[in-house]
Design a protein around this motif. Structure first.
Motif, mmCIF file in Angstrom:
data_model
loop_
_atom_site.group_PDB
_atom_site.id
_atom_site.type_symbol
_atom_site.label_atom_id
_atom_site.label_comp_id
_atom_site.label_asym_id
_atom_site.label_seq_id
_atom_site.Cartn_x
_atom_site.Cartn_y
_atom_site.Cartn_z
ATOM 1 N N GLU A 69 0.749 -1.382 0.086
ATOM 2 C CA GLU A 69 0.152 0.044 -0.104
ATOM 3 C C GLU A 69 0.959 1.335 -0.040
ATOM 4 O O GLU A 69 0.265 2.277 -0.141
ATOM 5 C CB GLU A 69 -0.938 0.067 1.263
ATOM 6 C CG GLU A 69 -0.285 -0.454 2.521
ATOM 7 C CD GLU A 69 -1.152 -0.331 3.673
ATOM 8 O OE1 GLU A 69 -1.967 0.434 3.714
ATOM 9 O OE2 GLU A 69 -1.051 -1.304 4.672
ATOM 10 N N ILE A 70 2.206 0.906 0.258
ATOM 11 C CA ILE A 70 3.055 2.203 0.424
ATOM 12 C C ILE A 70 4.216 1.883 -0.362
ATOM 13 O O ILE A 70 4.825 0.694 -0.088
ATOM 14 C CB ILE A 70 3.437 2.742 1.992
ATOM 15 C CG1 ILE A 70 2.098 3.021 2.575
ATOM 16 C CG2 ILE A 70 4.702 3.875 1.833
ATOM 17 C CD1 ILE A 70 2.781 3.318 4.131
ATOM 18 N N LEU A 121 4.653 0.293 12.110
ATOM 19 C CA LEU A 121 5.135 0.099 10.592
ATOM 20 C C LEU A 121 5.131 -1.311 10.102
ATOM 21 O O LEU A 121 4.490 -1.893 8.847
ATOM 22 C CB LEU A 121 6.366 0.599 10.356
ATOM 23 C CG LEU A 121 6.654 2.042 10.062
ATOM 24 C CD1 LEU A 121 8.092 2.183 9.891
ATOM 25 C CD2 LEU A 121 5.497 2.504 9.086
ATOM 26 N N GLN A 128 2.785 -3.204 10.723
ATOM 27 C CA GLN A 128 1.085 -3.821 10.270
ATOM 28 C C GLN A 128 0.701 -3.043 8.991
ATOM 29 O O GLN A 128 -0.420 -3.026 8.669
ATOM 30 C CB GLN A 128 0.382 -3.094 11.451
ATOM 31 C CG GLN A 128 0.412 -3.888 12.808
ATOM 32 C CD GLN A 128 0.054 -3.270 13.832
ATOM 33 O OE1 GLN A 128 -0.615 -1.994 13.942
ATOM 34 N NE2 GLN A 128 0.057 -3.867 15.074
ATOM 35 N N ARG A 129 1.807 -2.209 8.219
ATOM 36 C CA ARG A 129 1.502 -1.873 7.020
ATOM 37 C C ARG A 129 2.248 -2.701 6.018
ATOM 38 O O ARG A 129 3.077 -3.221 6.277
ATOM 39 C CB ARG A 129 2.078 -0.296 6.955
ATOM 40 C CG ARG A 129 1.611 0.516 8.100
ATOM 41 C CD ARG A 129 -0.057 0.667 7.950
ATOM 42 N NE ARG A 129 -0.486 1.193 6.990
ATOM 43 C CZ ARG A 129 -0.487 2.668 6.736
ATOM 44 N NH1 ARG A 129 -0.365 3.231 7.825
ATOM 45 N NH2 ARG A 129 -1.118 2.988 5.454
ATOM 46 N N LYS A 130 1.662 -2.382 4.975
ATOM 47 C CA LYS A 130 2.411 -3.314 3.686
ATOM 48 C C LYS A 130 3.369 -2.343 2.841
ATOM 49 O O LYS A 130 2.647 -1.395 2.242
ATOM 50 C CB LYS A 130 1.490 -3.900 2.670
ATOM 51 C CG LYS A 130 0.648 -5.149 3.407
ATOM 52 C CD LYS A 130 -0.587 -5.757 2.339
ATOM 53 C CE LYS A 130 -1.030 -6.796 3.131
ATOM 54 N NZ LYS A 130 -2.595 -6.863 2.838
ATOM 55 N N ILE A 131 4.647 -2.330 3.218
ATOM 56 C CA ILE A 131 5.272 -1.375 2.551
ATOM 57 C C ILE A 131 6.331 -2.076 1.567
ATOM 58 O O ILE A 131 7.071 -2.948 1.835
ATOM 59 C CB ILE A 131 6.212 -0.641 3.540
ATOM 60 C CG1 ILE A 131 5.063 0.053 4.595
ATOM 61 C CG2 ILE A 131 7.229 0.507 2.900
ATOM 62 C CD1 ILE A 131 5.667 0.592 5.713
ATOM 63 N N ARG A 179 -1.067 2.827 -4.725
ATOM 64 C CA ARG A 179 0.001 2.762 -3.501
ATOM 65 C C ARG A 179 0.093 4.279 -3.287
ATOM 66 O O ARG A 179 0.242 5.153 -4.312
ATOM 67 C CB ARG A 179 1.349 2.385 -4.144
ATOM 68 C CG ARG A 179 1.365 0.820 -4.017
ATOM 69 C CD ARG A 179 2.771 0.318 -4.552
ATOM 70 N NE ARG A 179 2.666 -0.947 -5.123
ATOM 71 C CZ ARG A 179 3.261 -1.399 -6.063
ATOM 72 N NH1 ARG A 179 4.411 -0.787 -6.413
ATOM 73 N NH2 ARG A 179 3.228 -2.878 -6.390
ATOM 74 N N LEU A 234 3.280 6.241 8.881
ATOM 75 C CA LEU A 234 2.073 5.627 9.454
ATOM 76 C C LEU A 234 0.758 6.769 9.070
ATOM 77 O O LEU A 234 -0.296 6.091 9.507
ATOM 78 C CB LEU A 234 2.406 5.822 11.008
ATOM 79 C CG LEU A 234 3.475 4.823 11.566
ATOM 80 C CD1 LEU A 234 3.855 5.033 13.015
ATOM 81 C CD2 LEU A 234 2.912 3.326 11.318
#
Lengths: 263, 263, 263, 263, 263, 263
Positions: free
Chosen positions: D5-6, D48, D50-53, D82, D261
């Motif tokens: 997502e990022i 971080l 918990q984020r898809k990076i 993204r 975040l």
């Protein structure tokens, strides 16, 4: 020497650090930097020259046995009535120091000033890693006898533990002040991880973290500690190799002066 | 990756160092510095681009178990026919590496380039301290299979041991050259403690010692090694925190290029 | 000013560099460092105080038009009989300087002292990148009028080109000496990329390369140049941000003194 | 990677800088420094992990064509959903990034945190100089869609322009807070020139300017941005060669964590 | 302490320096750096642990009266039979030291290792400036009893004086060796201005000068001095603030070890 | 030049300093750093380009006679109506400057911004040591005409003297503001020892002391000074060798800009 009321002890060890190394060089860096400041504190209107202080030098420590060696040396000092001022070294040195002092002072309270929660049970396979210090201290003195202040970094889990045990005091509101008043009749040990300060002022620490306390906030804390029964303190995690120009060592020496005057 | 003939392995550890710390930062420093140099060596008239090289990155190491971890990782690599290029880390990493390789190559010879004898049996209570490396290596491969060159620092006792076992080869006369010729049919591992170089050129090492070898002497050695059966090497003791400007990392990257071309 | 025989011109530009930047700060760094050395050279037994030298300061250069600006400024100077001493700046500044001088001195010879071949036709999409300097110079003055010395880095292809055109002179044997004798009646321009020196001595350059020439070798070259018709020179690629302590600037100032005394 | 997502994109370029160079080294410096901090933010209570990076690494840029190359690369990314996190490089990299994003998000608002007005039409003969960034952005998104905060340096003329277009928001009073609330339904891009911070905390920037914002003020801004539709941000002008000790890179990594975040 | 045969005395003063200051910090820097080297010299096959050495610490000196204070302190030491090892400090400290020793040892010879002639009669209005040291020494011991080696910087006039009095010995040919043999029955004091070394190796000196002696040349000199009657020496002009990384202090400590073993 | 209303004078001397040396390098460091900032101040809405300023360069000073030389030079300047901006140098340079100005402006007031009381009568045997500056100034202009602000370091005795003479104004409350209003019709000289700033912001000073003023507090003071009859100022004690990265010089240049705009 015999009748000293304060003993300075250097613990030059950086055994468990990762990344920015060199906390073992800190004790001498603090001593050398103290040449640049006065012995008199205008904040406390007290002078180190009026105190009897013995600098016992550095304890030679080796990476494989340092915990036992520190414990033995501090136990020896604990037989006198001297108060102790420890110049670390990495933060883990607080563990054996507090272990001994908690046996001497049965109702000991510990205040840790630190940017990091340091509540991991284990890190890099070691329970004595500098990321586990506050947890070890809590196990020694009891969770109810430990408070942290200045904390602003940790895992989510660590912050949950801290909340559960009500460990963190807010240095910006009256939380810390009230606590100090409340425990003023208890013997108190203060462990100062120098990364509690903002890295703008204290750039030369092993693990910098923005958003730290200012020197003014430290001076306010000193005023609040005037009525306390401070029996010892440590300064840890100064990292001379990243202290370009040497100012962090000078600030550390200033912190040491105030703390020694409060002993 | 599968058909690589050379594996680069980073061993980022500074577990037993004293004084100037930070050898754990060296593997990445060498990789970054290699951007400033060409892949072609005019000295050997060879180009890294014509070799199949896999950079396996760094092995995560922790101070309490690093010897076993290195041993396990190298053992894994040793099952292939790849030659290995190790970027340390402190010098002690050579011990587990050579242990594994000596089991694979039964008649292994080891040449250590180092300013220091490193022949102590124990230092700071540890037999794996970086001051004991050459002694541990000798015990693994047999004293007759180890030679040192570039040595110019040690205790009187260490120099006596070195003499007794005829360990030290003179890099200025034909001693080293003759030896390399003599063992040219044996598998050979070369451990390069970067402090073997003169600190004028290689200032960023953990323990500098004046009077070291020049880059020209290293290039001469490379010519002599062209006929050897080099099966691996390590570069150790680069200390980025004292490598002001970063030139020592660039020189280390240049040394790595020549050595990899000789594999 | 009017009757000066030597003009010093600063060309503070770092337009095409990659990695270690800051060659634009070099001209002033060299001037400041010259305060630490004497004006008299015991090697040449000559004194700058006996020469008429005008320091014209720095030419303000902008990254989009610097080549034309340098060319215009040097053309202006070329109308007088003054010899010129250029303090760069990145190496590419030599291109417009030599372009102008090659029009004034029809049989101009150019000697480039450099660690790098710099014979690429294009780099980073630019034909004026500092990796293409020697190629551009060769195109201006003709391949037969260019020689390189001190070279020890380049691609395999660049070294093949250099060999084809017989560009590289060996500074260790009599090759360079013979050449200087041979061309002693031609006007000569010497371009000194300071990375020709060993990085042990000259650490503060943009792209360091081990194995460089010593100061003694430079002094020998100066003796050989005494009979030459030197009409100008440049010093390029000093990189003050990586010149910790500032010694490279002092050495560059010393080099400048010898070269100016040879003009 | 596919479902990230990022996207983190490094833009390692320092093409138009003057004076303190090296912003091209910043993307990797930020990545390396992020090892010293946790992935969890106690300020936002988010992690971080918990984020898809997806870290897409650095785009290779060359001084002569970087604007087009950045534009092409960002255009490619803009085809996905993204959000993007840019690690510069000099501030000019914001121009092509915002150009592409303004075409994707038609009602895009841009907030520039910067010590400098950067409203010159041209500087050093270039309209893409880092002193012209805010002016170029205003021309792309429209003057009414751009706001500046933290500004404290510029020419008198630049400040008059800023006033005319009502560009500058005061970070100390409620001006900035109100604006963020007001535009909370618009897509928002934030460009963080790290010199917006006080040089006491963020010493390693290309052009330092005293009187900057504190980390506490940045954290307050983060709280205010929680309800915003942040679709991307950049961090620019970190200058590793003047970041003695490396603390500015650590602070930049902390800023990056909070901003990611908020995406 | 009472029966020590060698006294180490620190003279921490930088009173007349210009430019790069900080020679007053050198004595402690040398002591600290000595931790990184062994006490045993493989070159001389001697060990400091077999000598009785008393480190008397530093003499507190003030800029207005330092000459008299040094003289008084050295006079006190001169009453014993101890040999002395002086850690300066700027070079001018040699003047009062040699004054006292020349009264004790009537036929004293002095050898000055220095990059600079230091033969000015006056500099900056002072006859005790560090640019006048060798002249003052010559006046004390007589021109015939002074020799210089390693000299490569001075005014034309200074070099003429040096030639007139036949002061300079060539370290590269047998000139120095012959002289040492010739005076081997005389008491000898050696003053080592650390800038005699090449700045590639010894970068952290007040006034660097390229073309200096190598460590190998120093070791050769040490062999030649083995039969001499060395009664004292000084090490001066180390400048810790420009000794990035601290290697020059380590080399100075190594030089000190060899010299002390020769006493 | 003839009609300049402000003269900038550099006084490059560090004659009485101890510990961190190099204040003599400050004047040029401030000039060079001023390239990084604008000439316009948004705080005062004034531009240096609208003032007639003559930079008279540095006065060559020698350690033995600097007081007289400064006095002579300032006396010469005092014959014109120019206001003066002094770039020191160590703090002692204020003494001869104020001596001359107090003879020209009979009712001169002096405001010293300094971390240190500097009220010793003598230090290191000298009455002109930088630890005695405020005392000497008081003797020249009269104790009632001197005020100190920002003070936070001194001996107990010095603080008693300061209290007795009511010297110290509190910069945090309205004390300083009221005083400035009160003396607004008097000619005023402000001496800015740069260590008055917090070392977090201004790390590169000779003697750092935590707890200093912020840049915001300085800007507030500037607003208060707008109505004053400021006739001169000095900036002293910047110490370039410990100003890693050079930011302190940039901040000093910013301070200089504001102060010059107030002249």
């Amino acid at each position: 020497m015999e009748d000293a009321e304060i003993a300075i002890i250097g613990l030059p060890i950086d055994a468990t650090g990762t990344g920015r190394r060199g906390a073992d060089l800190a004790p001498d860096a603090i001593r050398i930097a103290s040449d640049l400041i006065e012995t008199y504190s205008p904040y406390l209107d007290l002078d180190l020259e009026q105190r009897k202080i013995a600098d016992l030098g550095n304890i030679q420590l080796i990476p494989t046995n340092w915990i036992n060696e520190i414990e033995a040396k501090i136990r020896e000092q604990a037989q006198s009535n001297r108060k102790i001022a420890i110049f670390g070294g990495e933060h883990s040195i607080s563990i054996p120091v507090i272990k001994v002092l908690s046996q001497k002072y049965l109702d000991l309270k510990v205040l840790v000033l630190d940017a990091h929660t340091d509540l991991r049970d284990e890190y890099n396979d070691s329970r004595y890693n500098h990321a586990c210090v506050s947890r070890r201290i809590a196990e020694i003195v009891g969770w109810q006898n430990l408070k942290l202040a200045g904390v602003r970094s940790g895992t989510g889990e660590e912050f949950k533990s801290a909340q559960k045990f009500n460990l963190i005091l807010n240095i910006n509101n009256s939380g810390l002040k009230k606590y100090i008043l409340e425990i003023k009749d208890h013997p108190l040990y203060v462990s100062v991880d120098l990364d509690v300060f903002d890295p703008g002022l204290m750039s030369g620490v092993s693990v910098p973290e923005p958003g730290g306390i200012s020197y003014q906030q430290f001076l306010t804390l000193c005023q609040e500690l005037r009525e306390s029964r401070l029996i010892g303190f440590d300064l840890v995690e100064l990292c001379p190799p990243v202290d370009s120009g040497g100012n962090s060592a000078v600030v550390a020496a200033s912190v040491a002066r105030e703390m020694m005057l409060l002993l």
